[in-house]
Design an enzyme around this catalytic site. Sequence first.
Site, PDB file in Angstrom:
ATOM      1  N   HIS A 139      49.042  39.723  40.529  1.00 28.00           N
ATOM      2  CA  HIS A 139      47.486  40.551  40.473  1.00 28.00           C
ATOM      3  C   HIS A 139      46.855  39.900  41.804  1.00 28.00           C
ATOM      4  O   HIS A 139      45.568  40.580  42.077  1.00 28.00           O
ATOM      5  CB  HIS A 139      46.891  40.408  39.308  1.00 28.00           C
ATOM      6  CG  HIS A 139      46.253  39.019  38.807  1.00 28.00           C
ATOM      7  ND1 HIS A 139      46.796  37.901  38.503  1.00 28.00           N
ATOM      8  CD2 HIS A 139      44.748  38.929  39.455  1.00 28.00           C
ATOM      9  CE1 HIS A 139      45.981  37.089  38.315  1.00 28.00           C
ATOM     10  NE2 HIS A 139      44.797  37.395  38.831  1.00 28.00           N
ATOM     11  N   ASP A 172      53.479  38.790  36.066  1.00 26.95           N
ATOM     12  CA  ASP A 172      52.400  38.638  37.034  1.00 26.95           C
ATOM     13  C   ASP A 172      52.895  37.341  37.704  1.00 26.95           C
ATOM     14  O   ASP A 172      52.193  36.227  37.683  1.00 26.95           O
ATOM     15  CB  ASP A 172      51.316  38.332  36.218  1.00 26.95           C
ATOM     16  CG  ASP A 172      49.877  38.223  37.036  1.00 26.95           C
ATOM     17  OD1 ASP A 172      50.207  38.673  38.034  1.00 26.95           O
ATOM     18  OD2 ASP A 172      48.951  37.902  36.551  1.00 26.95           O
ATOM     19  N   SER A 232      42.943  31.879  39.321  1.00 30.21           N
ATOM     20  CA  SER A 232      43.694  33.030  39.312  1.00 30.21           C
ATOM     21  C   SER A 232      45.083  32.811  40.220  1.00 30.21           C
ATOM     22  O   SER A 232      44.650  32.346  41.460  1.00 30.21           O
ATOM     23  CB  SER A 232      43.500  34.397  39.712  1.00 30.21           C
ATOM     24  OG  SER A 232      42.252  34.757  38.848  1.00 30.21           O
TER      25      SER A 232
END
Length: 380
Positions: free
Chosen positions: A167, A225, A323
């Site tokens: 992502h 992911d 992230s």
Amino acid sequence: MLSSMERVSAIIIVIFVLTVFSCNGQQSCVTPDRYNGQCVDVKNCRNLYGILVNAPRPLPQRVRDYLQRTKCVNNPNPSAVCCLPQYIDSPQITSPPREGGGSNKDTELNGRNCGEINQNRISHANKTFVGEFPFMALLAYEGVDGTRTFQCGGTLISPRYVLTAAHCIRRDLVSVRMGENTIDQEPDCDGQINGRQRCAPPAIDINVEERIAHPQFNKPRLTNDIGLLRLSSSVPLGNRAFVNTICLPVPGDVQLTQIENRFLVAGWGRTETENRSNALLKATVPRQTIDTCRNVFRVNRITDDHIICAGGENLVDTCKGDSGGPLFWTAKIHSGSRYIQHGLTGAGYTACGALFGNETPPTIYTNIANYIDWIKSNMH
């Protein structure tokens, strides 16, 4: 005829010249970090030449200033720099870089120096010391006005590849920074060793050549992911105290005697929507059962094969991670204890502070062990 005083002066000068130059003709010097070095051509100094080659153009002022301070002023070679002995390459054995795809080491996982634990400093609470986690990467995104901001993290897994979350992979992702500790502080320093201030070389910014997101990434379902970034050139690993790769749980390489129950997370708190810290922070988080994450986040499709559920204890702030940043711990590899990355912060659910009464919720991480074959097949 020379007087006795003139003869003594001449002898002193000869002794000085002999001590200034080593047996191979290299002049002694002191580096900007106040370590003893030798003057060599910049092309024969691995770490400085790596900084010079890989820095963006035009050269940032902080890089120009640092390289200027490494120059050997009184050396007849205008390209001579003060280099630490361990980073000096002999001109006779220096070969030109290969054209095309680069060397095998560019795509090698778990190189013999991966995940080395730097123990020469003591960190304070959640703040890391300079070089504590030299595999940490910052991902830079370029806006329409040309400015770059850090919005995700990652880890260096080989000289040419950075591991991150799918992502985080977007068209505006343009470069990766290695060797950073405190953003917007140059140089990074954290005390003294033997009376000398300990500072890191300038951080290295390298452009992204290729973005590789897992083709089956599904954000709503929190699956797959994971992604890779191929860099435009190899990250120089001549100074592993500040820039190095992390090890991955490759079967046959890592000796795991039991399932890890605790992990480390580290990062600057960089996400798609928030920037929480300029300093690299860390935290220890416990492993949770997969049912814990299913119940908290009401997602039933996640499995142990793809997800690690961790965090959610004693208000430990999981937002110290980024992230795409790592979930890691130590294990035995290459006959020693090294840092092994087990997970990365995925898209789904990360939360900060006491959002559930007096408890911090856990975080969902992508389980890297399930993707080793995918990682290998996409490194070329």
